[in-house]
Motif scaffolding. Sequence first.
Motif, mmCIF file in Angstrom:
data_model
loop_
_atom_site.group_PDB
_atom_site.id
_atom_site.type_symbol
_atom_site.label_atom_id
_atom_site.label_comp_id
_atom_site.label_asym_id
_atom_site.label_seq_id
_atom_site.Cartn_x
_atom_site.Cartn_y
_atom_site.Cartn_z
ATOM 1 N N UNK A 588 4.643 -10.909 -4.095
ATOM 2 C CA UNK A 588 5.144 -9.961 -3.107
ATOM 3 C C UNK A 588 4.422 -10.151 -1.787
ATOM 4 N N UNK A 589 3.847 -9.084 -1.267
ATOM 5 C CA UNK A 589 3.177 -9.109 0.026
ATOM 6 C C UNK A 589 1.966 -10.036 0.007
ATOM 7 N N UNK A 590 1.811 -10.797 1.089
ATOM 8 C CA UNK A 590 0.715 -11.757 1.204
ATOM 9 C C UNK A 590 -0.189 -11.354 2.364
ATOM 10 N N UNK A 591 -1.478 -11.361 2.128
ATOM 11 C CA UNK A 591 -2.467 -11.122 3.170
ATOM 12 C C UNK A 591 -3.309 -12.375 3.344
ATOM 13 N N UNK A 592 -3.422 -12.830 4.583
ATOM 14 C CA UNK A 592 -4.221 -14.023 4.857
ATOM 15 C C UNK A 592 -3.442 -15.312 4.831
ATOM 16 N N UNK A 593 -2.114 -15.212 4.721
ATOM 17 C CA UNK A 593 -1.295 -16.424 4.700
ATOM 18 C C UNK A 593 0.179 -16.098 4.656
ATOM 19 N N UNK A 594 0.985 -17.135 4.501
ATOM 20 C CA UNK A 594 2.436 -16.993 4.429
ATOM 21 C C UNK A 594 2.945 -17.776 3.221
ATOM 22 N N UNK A 595 3.846 -17.156 2.469
ATOM 23 C CA UNK A 595 4.362 -17.754 1.241
ATOM 24 C C UNK A 595 5.855 -18.013 1.399
ATOM 25 N N UNK A 596 6.275 -19.237 1.062
ATOM 26 C CA UNK A 596 7.681 -19.622 1.180
ATOM 27 C C UNK A 596 8.165 -20.142 -0.166
ATOM 28 N N UNK A 597 9.258 -19.584 -0.674
ATOM 29 C CA UNK A 597 9.821 -20.048 -1.942
ATOM 30 C C UNK A 597 10.422 -21.433 -1.762
ATOM 31 N N UNK A 598 10.033 -22.367 -2.632
ATOM 32 C CA UNK A 598 10.575 -23.724 -2.605
ATOM 33 C C UNK A 598 11.666 -23.893 -3.650
ATOM 34 N N UNK A 599 11.340 -23.581 -4.899
ATOM 35 C CA UNK A 599 12.316 -23.689 -5.983
ATOM 36 C C UNK A 599 11.764 -22.959 -7.201
ATOM 37 N N UNK A 608 -4.034 -18.919 6.171
ATOM 38 C CA UNK A 608 -4.525 -18.724 7.535
ATOM 39 C C UNK A 608 -5.930 -18.153 7.553
ATOM 40 N N UNK A 609 -6.409 -17.765 6.389
ATOM 41 C CA UNK A 609 -7.757 -17.223 6.235
ATOM 42 C C UNK A 609 -8.371 -17.830 4.966
ATOM 43 N N UNK A 610 -9.697 -17.814 4.846
ATOM 44 C CA UNK A 610 -10.319 -18.398 3.645
ATOM 45 C C UNK A 610 -10.099 -17.588 2.377
ATOM 46 N N UNK A 611 -9.602 -16.355 2.516
ATOM 47 C CA UNK A 611 -9.243 -15.564 1.346
ATOM 48 C C UNK A 611 -7.801 -15.108 1.500
ATOM 49 N N UNK A 612 -6.995 -15.382 0.485
ATOM 50 C CA UNK A 612 -5.584 -15.005 0.510
ATOM 51 C C UNK A 612 -5.307 -14.113 -0.693
ATOM 52 N N UNK A 613 -4.670 -12.969 -0.436
ATOM 53 C CA UNK A 613 -4.281 -12.070 -1.513
ATOM 54 C C UNK A 613 -2.762 -12.026 -1.608
ATOM 55 N N UNK A 614 -2.257 -12.203 -2.815
ATOM 56 C CA UNK A 614 -0.814 -12.163 -3.073
ATOM 57 C C UNK A 614 -0.551 -11.039 -4.068
ATOM 58 N N UNK A 615 0.090 -9.991 -3.612
ATOM 59 C CA UNK A 615 0.405 -8.876 -4.505
ATOM 60 C C UNK A 615 1.538 -9.258 -5.442
ATOM 61 N N UNK A 616 1.490 -8.754 -6.652
ATOM 62 C CA UNK A 616 2.606 -8.919 -7.584
ATOM 63 C C UNK A 616 3.661 -7.853 -7.307
ATOM 64 N N UNK A 617 4.908 -8.262 -7.329
ATOM 65 C CA UNK A 617 5.971 -7.283 -7.190
ATOM 66 C C UNK A 617 6.032 -6.404 -8.429
ATOM 67 N N UNK A 618 6.311 -5.132 -8.217
ATOM 68 C CA UNK A 618 6.424 -4.213 -9.349
ATOM 69 C C UNK A 618 7.720 -4.474 -10.102
ATOM 70 N N UNK A 619 7.650 -4.226 -11.407
ATOM 71 C CA UNK A 619 8.852 -4.402 -12.228
ATOM 72 C C UNK A 619 9.035 -5.814 -12.651
#
Length: 619
Positions: A588-599, A608-619
Amino acid sequence: MKRVQDWLLRFRWQKLLLVWGVFLLIAAVLFAERSGVQYTHTRFRLSYLPQEQAISKAQALQEQPATCLLLCDTRQSGVDNARELFTQLLQDMKVAADVVDLAEVSVNDLPAPENYQTAVVLMPNVEPLGEELLRLMNWVEDGGGLLFGMSPSNDRYFTVVSAKLGVLSTSGEYKQAESIVPAEGFMLGGGQRYELSDPFDSSLAVALREDTEVYAATGDEKVPLIWGRRQGRGRIVVDNIGIYDKVMRGFYAASYSLLQDAVAYPVINSAVFYLDDFPSPVPGGDGTYIRRDYGLSISDFYSQVWWPDLTQLAERYGIHYTGVMIENYEDDTLSAPERQTDTEQFRYFGGLLLRQGGEIGYHGYNHQPLCLPDTDYGDAYAYNQWPNADAITAAMDELIAFQKAVLPYAVGSVYVPPSNILSAAGREILGTRVPGIRTIASTYFEDGSGLPYVQEFDVAPDGIVEQPRIVSGGMVGDSYMRLAAVSELNMHYVSTHFMHPDDLLDEDRGAAEGWEVYKGGLVDYLNWLEKAAPHLRKQTGTECSGAVERFAALTVTTTGTNDAWELTLGNFHDEAWLLFRANDGVPGTVTGGQLTLLTGNLYLLKAEQPTVQILRQEG
């Protein structure tokens, strides 16, 4: 001012002034185009790191704790090749591994798998593991990720654990892996068939359980080549390909990325297009097919057809070419270098290339590889050797000075060896006596002759960036090259391509088919590449080297909770790129970077930062 206006009004030939003005304007434009003055300094969107910050992959991994246990048995056939492949693959994925060879270590002295996150088993016959095999299976139940990287043999120990590996039954027969078809959504370029060179009976014929997912199979008999399943809280993946050549790395990397809830590994994110021997004097060769198809001389064909077509392709696909210059085609390696006096081709095509946003590097003072008398070309090439290191240094110094004289705004730093040949002595000279060279772009693959300078994407101990080229020419639909291309998209997220202007003068390189067929093959590859990896950056050679430096230095540690994944990046500079596979949950939401779906569940992460947090989508 009024006097001038009054005079112009009384001047009887005033209409001619307009005509003269137009002619002068046209002449000025043509002069500027032919002299190549209408370009500015090359503006790199990404350049080299300070040399003290550029480190190799091995250096980057030195302080990383081992998270993978690689178990092998080099007494068994094929294991040496598989070990070499996986050792390099894990280094490139920045996975620190402990390698244990049962040919050297007693099974009773094996490290405990509980000390690792993943394990790779490289032995067709797993019997030497004995009861350790059952311990590995219990470790998977508790959350471990286990990869069997070699086609299994149908031995009694395999039979004991085959159900846990997802195997329902096997005939014990081996099938020919003539091609590989990755499942759509599993890999970049998935859903297509890729032919394997020199196939043989390498894959065990198996029927799989319903709870097993097939990620790749052969194209003809649909023999499973990569499959996996959940086992307790862990995962098991089996590679049943049986081919351990360098060209297959991307498939094994994709397999490894299935082992944990989420796996992230650094990539380069770059596509580079080299024009060898460009700019250069008009090459010699047989222009028969050019005259046949266009009625033009070789020189006019380049300026009126070839370059305009390449310019259109560049505009269509966002390419910025990297040309590598040849000063002359003389074979003389004994005399002191002499300055090329005919500079029109260099200024004209070089200026156009730079104006297009491209880059100009170095191919050679002449087209003789940097080899001393101890290099034996045999019957493969008719090249001459250089007499000593001073001669090589003088030739390179002349080439660099010549480029600066004819194209003063060019910023050259990339060297491409003629025919990809560079001796160990020549390589040392470049690293110690030619400071203008920051990158060597040779080849990724052997050719069987032992002459090419074969590279990995890395930073060498002398600071030079190693940037191998992967595919070439206009026939990239060729089975081996397309296989190499898809493999490297999934290994390093990279495409490096080269072609020669004089391909159209050589029947062995497509001259008889003609430029339209050659160009059609190139367009086919570009269309495939754009579809398989639409977010791949189009870069020049220097920009790609900057990306290689950042890739080589980067390390990544991934931790996960029920709510998020967190990536901690070591040796982070201004940006980093990673492939991120989410095997359990949706990002879900990304802090410290950008996430793009490839396949499928595979993403491209720009950190964009040395620490990246990627939240899991609920459900």
